[in-house]
Design a protein around this motif. Sequence first.
Motif, PDB file in Angstrom:
ATOM      1  N   LEU A  86      23.869   1.746  -1.656  1.00 37.49           N
ATOM      2  CA  LEU A  86      24.602   0.498  -1.821  1.00 37.49           C
ATOM      3  C   LEU A  86      23.999  -0.221  -3.011  1.00 37.49           C
ATOM      4  O   LEU A  86      22.771  -0.330  -3.134  1.00 37.49           O
ATOM      5  N   LEU A  87      24.871  -0.667  -3.894  1.00 34.58           N
ATOM      6  CA  LEU A  87      24.448  -1.344  -5.110  1.00 34.58           C
ATOM      7  C   LEU A  87      25.007  -2.752  -5.151  1.00 34.58           C
ATOM      8  O   LEU A  87      26.149  -2.982  -4.750  1.00 34.58           O
ATOM      9  N   ALA A  88      24.205  -3.659  -5.683  1.00 33.54           N
ATOM     10  CA  ALA A  88      24.685  -4.995  -6.035  1.00 33.54           C
ATOM     11  C   ALA A  88      25.056  -4.904  -7.508  1.00 33.54           C
ATOM     12  O   ALA A  88      24.232  -4.490  -8.332  1.00 33.54           O
ATOM     13  N   THR A  89      26.278  -5.240  -7.835  1.00 29.38           N
ATOM     14  CA  THR A  89      26.712  -5.103  -9.224  1.00 29.38           C
ATOM     15  C   THR A  89      27.833  -6.063  -9.571  1.00 29.38           C
ATOM     16  O   THR A  89      28.620  -6.456  -8.715  1.00 29.38           O
ATOM     17  N   ASN A  90      27.881  -6.407 -10.856  1.00 29.51           N
ATOM     18  CA  ASN A  90      29.021  -7.143 -11.372  1.00 29.51           C
ATOM     19  C   ASN A  90      30.034  -6.162 -11.981  1.00 29.51           C
ATOM     20  O   ASN A  90      31.009  -6.561 -12.567  1.00 29.51           O
ATOM     21  N   ARG A  91      29.745  -4.859 -11.864  1.00 21.22           N
ATOM     22  CA  ARG A  91      30.568  -3.742 -12.341  1.00 21.22           C
ATOM     23  C   ARG A  91      30.714  -3.727 -13.849  1.00 21.22           C
ATOM     24  O   ARG A  91      31.618  -3.096 -14.381  1.00 21.22           O
ATOM     25  N   TYR A  92      29.790  -4.405 -14.529  1.00 17.95           N
ATOM     26  CA  TYR A  92      29.824  -4.413 -15.986  1.00 17.95           C
ATOM     27  C   TYR A  92      28.458  -4.075 -16.568  1.00 17.95           C
ATOM     28  O   TYR A  92      28.281  -3.028 -17.157  1.00 17.95           O
ATOM     29  N   ASP A  93      27.496  -4.956 -16.387  1.00 12.48           N
ATOM     30  CA  ASP A  93      26.212  -4.744 -17.047  1.00 12.48           C
ATOM     31  C   ASP A  93      24.991  -4.899 -16.152  1.00 12.48           C
ATOM     32  O   ASP A  93      23.872  -4.790 -16.616  1.00 12.48           O
ATOM     33  N   LYS A 148      29.560   0.975  -2.516  1.00 13.32           N
ATOM     34  CA  LYS A 148      28.948   2.124  -1.835  1.00 13.32           C
ATOM     35  C   LYS A 148      29.208   3.374  -2.658  1.00 13.32           C
ATOM     36  O   LYS A 148      30.339   3.619  -3.092  1.00 13.32           O
ATOM     37  N   LYS A 149      28.145   4.159  -2.862  1.00 15.27           N
ATOM     38  CA  LYS A 149      28.255   5.392  -3.646  1.00 15.27           C
ATOM     39  C   LYS A 149      27.491   6.513  -2.959  1.00 15.27           C
ATOM     40  O   LYS A 149      26.320   6.349  -2.616  1.00 15.27           O
ATOM     41  N   LEU A 165      21.963  15.166  -3.114  1.00 15.41           N
ATOM     42  CA  LEU A 165      20.619  15.609  -3.466  1.00 15.41           C
ATOM     43  C   LEU A 165      20.708  17.050  -3.960  1.00 15.41           C
ATOM     44  O   LEU A 165      21.638  17.782  -3.587  1.00 15.41           O
ATOM     45  N   PRO A 166      19.780  17.486  -4.791  1.00 12.53           N
ATOM     46  CA  PRO A 166      19.816  18.873  -5.273  1.00 12.53           C
ATOM     47  C   PRO A 166      19.888  19.866  -4.110  1.00 12.53           C
ATOM     48  O   PRO A 166      19.167  19.745  -3.126  1.00 12.53           O
ATOM     49  N   GLY A 167      20.827  20.798  -4.211  1.00  8.52           N
ATOM     50  CA  GLY A 167      20.988  21.814  -3.187  1.00  8.52           C
ATOM     51  C   GLY A 167      21.838  21.385  -2.005  1.00  8.52           C
ATOM     52  O   GLY A 167      22.034  22.155  -1.068  1.00  8.52           O
ATOM     53  N   ARG A 168      22.317  20.148  -2.031  1.00  6.88           N
ATOM     54  CA  ARG A 168      23.158  19.633  -0.942  1.00  6.88           C
ATOM     55  C   ARG A 168      24.395  18.979  -1.553  1.00  6.88           C
ATOM     56  O   ARG A 168      24.351  18.419  -2.629  1.00  6.88           O
ATOM     57  N   GLY A 169      25.492  19.029  -0.855  1.00  8.92           N
ATOM     58  CA  GLY A 169      26.710  18.381  -1.330  1.00  8.92           C
ATOM     59  C   GLY A 169      26.700  16.898  -1.020  1.00  8.92           C
ATOM     60  O   GLY A 169      25.854  16.407  -0.278  1.00  8.92           O
ATOM     61  N   LYS A 170      27.652  16.165  -1.590  1.00 10.29           N
ATOM     62  CA  LYS A 170      27.744  14.720  -1.355  1.00 10.29           C
ATOM     63  C   LYS A 170      28.089  14.399   0.095  1.00 10.29           C
ATOM     64  O   LYS A 170      27.656  13.395   0.632  1.00 10.29           O
ATOM     65  N   LYS A 207      21.200   7.121 -12.330  1.00  8.07           N
ATOM     66  CA  LYS A 207      21.935   6.814 -13.564  1.00  8.07           C
ATOM     67  C   LYS A 207      23.295   7.482 -13.568  1.00  8.07           C
ATOM     68  O   LYS A 207      24.299   6.879 -13.962  1.00  8.07           O
ATOM     69  N   MET A 208      23.330   8.741 -13.117  1.00  9.27           N
ATOM     70  CA  MET A 208      24.599   9.448 -13.065  1.00  9.27           C
ATOM     71  C   MET A 208      25.565   8.732 -12.118  1.00  9.27           C
ATOM     72  O   MET A 208      26.766   8.632 -12.397  1.00  9.27           O
ATOM     73  N   ALA A 209      25.053   8.206 -11.012  1.00  6.74           N
ATOM     74  CA  ALA A 209      25.882   7.476 -10.053  1.00  6.74           C
ATOM     75  C   ALA A 209      26.493   6.238 -10.694  1.00  6.74           C
ATOM     76  O   ALA A 209      27.675   5.946 -10.498  1.00  6.74           O
ATOM     77  N   VAL A 210      25.709   5.502 -11.476  1.00  3.68           N
ATOM     78  CA  VAL A 210      26.235   4.316 -12.162  1.00  3.68           C
ATOM     79  C   VAL A 210      27.340   4.707 -13.132  1.00  3.68           C
ATOM     80  O   VAL A 210      28.389   4.056 -13.183  1.00  3.68           O
ATOM     81  N   LEU A 211      27.132   5.782 -13.882  1.00  3.22           N
ATOM     82  CA  LEU A 211      28.171   6.238 -14.815  1.00  3.22           C
ATOM     83  C   LEU A 211      29.453   6.620 -14.070  1.00  3.22           C
ATOM     84  O   LEU A 211      30.555   6.317 -14.530  1.00  3.22           O
ATOM     85  N   GLU A 212      29.310   7.252 -12.915  1.00  5.62           N
ATOM     86  CA  GLU A 212      30.489   7.608 -12.122  1.00  5.62           C
ATOM     87  C   GLU A 212      31.213   6.364 -11.611  1.00  5.62           C
ATOM     88  O   GLU A 212      32.440   6.299 -11.647  1.00  5.62           O
ATOM     89  N   ILE A 213      30.451   5.369 -11.162  1.00  3.49           N
ATOM     90  CA  ILE A 213      31.073   4.128 -10.685  1.00  3.49           C
ATOM     91  C   ILE A 213      31.830   3.447 -11.825  1.00  3.49           C
ATOM     92  O   ILE A 213      32.937   2.944 -11.624  1.00  3.49           O
ATOM     93  N   GLN A 214      31.257   3.454 -13.016  1.00  7.23           N
ATOM     94  CA  GLN A 214      31.932   2.847 -14.169  1.00  7.23           C
ATOM     95  C   GLN A 214      33.257   3.541 -14.462  1.00  7.23           C
ATOM     96  O   GLN A 214      34.173   2.924 -14.985  1.00  7.23           O
ATOM     97  N   ARG A 215      33.352   4.819 -14.109  1.00  3.97           N
ATOM     98  CA  ARG A 215      34.605   5.559 -14.303  1.00  3.97           C
ATOM     99  C   ARG A 215      35.525   5.434 -13.089  1.00  3.97           C
ATOM    100  O   ARG A 215      36.557   6.090 -13.019  1.00  3.97           O
ATOM    101  N   GLY A 216      35.126   4.613 -12.103  1.00  6.45           N
ATOM    102  CA  GLY A 216      35.964   4.381 -10.939  1.00  6.45           C
ATOM    103  C   GLY A 216      35.715   5.320  -9.773  1.00  6.45           C
ATOM    104  O   GLY A 216      36.459   5.308  -8.799  1.00  6.45           O
ATOM    105  N   LEU A 217      34.676   6.142  -9.866  1.00  9.61           N
ATOM    106  CA  LEU A 217      34.374   7.097  -8.799  1.00  9.61           C
ATOM    107  C   LEU A 217      33.341   6.501  -7.848  1.00  9.61           C
ATOM    108  O   LEU A 217      32.142   6.599  -8.062  1.00  9.61           O
ATOM    109  N   LEU A 218      33.829   5.835  -6.794  1.00 11.62           N
ATOM    110  CA  LEU A 218      32.948   5.270  -5.790  1.00 11.62           C
ATOM    111  C   LEU A 218      33.625   5.383  -4.438  1.00 11.62           C
ATOM    112  O   LEU A 218      34.831   5.574  -4.352  1.00 11.62           O
ATOM    113  N   GLU A 219      32.819   5.259  -3.399  1.00 12.21           N
ATOM    114  CA  GLU A 219      33.365   5.397  -2.058  1.00 12.21           C
ATOM    115  C   GLU A 219      34.041   4.123  -1.586  1.00 12.21           C
ATOM    116  O   GLU A 219      35.068   4.171  -0.928  1.00 12.21           O
ATOM    117  N   ALA A 220      33.434   2.974  -1.881  1.00 10.14           N
ATOM    118  CA  ALA A 220      34.033   1.730  -1.401  1.00 10.14           C
ATOM    119  C   ALA A 220      33.480   0.534  -2.154  1.00 10.14           C
ATOM    120  O   ALA A 220      32.310   0.500  -2.522  1.00 10.14           O
TER     121      ALA A 220
END
Length: 146
Positions: free
Chosen positions: A84-91, A67-68, A72-77, A46-59
């Motif tokens: 990889l997500l399939a999305t219309n970037r809206y809903d 691509k996002k 994982l807890p205790g490890r960096g990105k 869920k946090m990843a989706v919120l970040e993508i909505q704010r424009g924070l994605l890799e590609a």
Amino acid sequence: MPFGCPRPFWLQSTSLSGIEQIKMILKTRNFARWARKSGLSDSLLKMAVLEIQRGLLEADLGGGIVKKRIALPGRGKRGSTRTLLATNRYDRWFFVFGFEKTDRVDISENELESLKKVAKDLLGLTAAQIAVALGEGSLVEVEHEA
């Protein structure tokens, strides 16, 4: 939907910039299995989706695939998971593929083309078709975690 009937559990209402938005955050059965083994929680998805909505994605890989990186807890990105997500970037947000950076560098062109076809199919589903897929278990809801 008649008055007094509850919303389907996979529809979530949020407000972005004062605009009411309904969003579905789902994952394929295979992605759900991989995420569970990798220790990737629904709250991180869920946090990843919120970040993508704010424009924070890799590609934006085109064809409805983005691509996002998700740490994982205790490890960096940087050395953690790639999703990889399939999305219309809206809903509509469907987690369709994931891998750990330690297991592979990226996906192949053939895999990307296949994922674009999957994205087209998933993004074209009606609400009734999604409900059936959820009932059958081919799609899984990203759960509300406390």
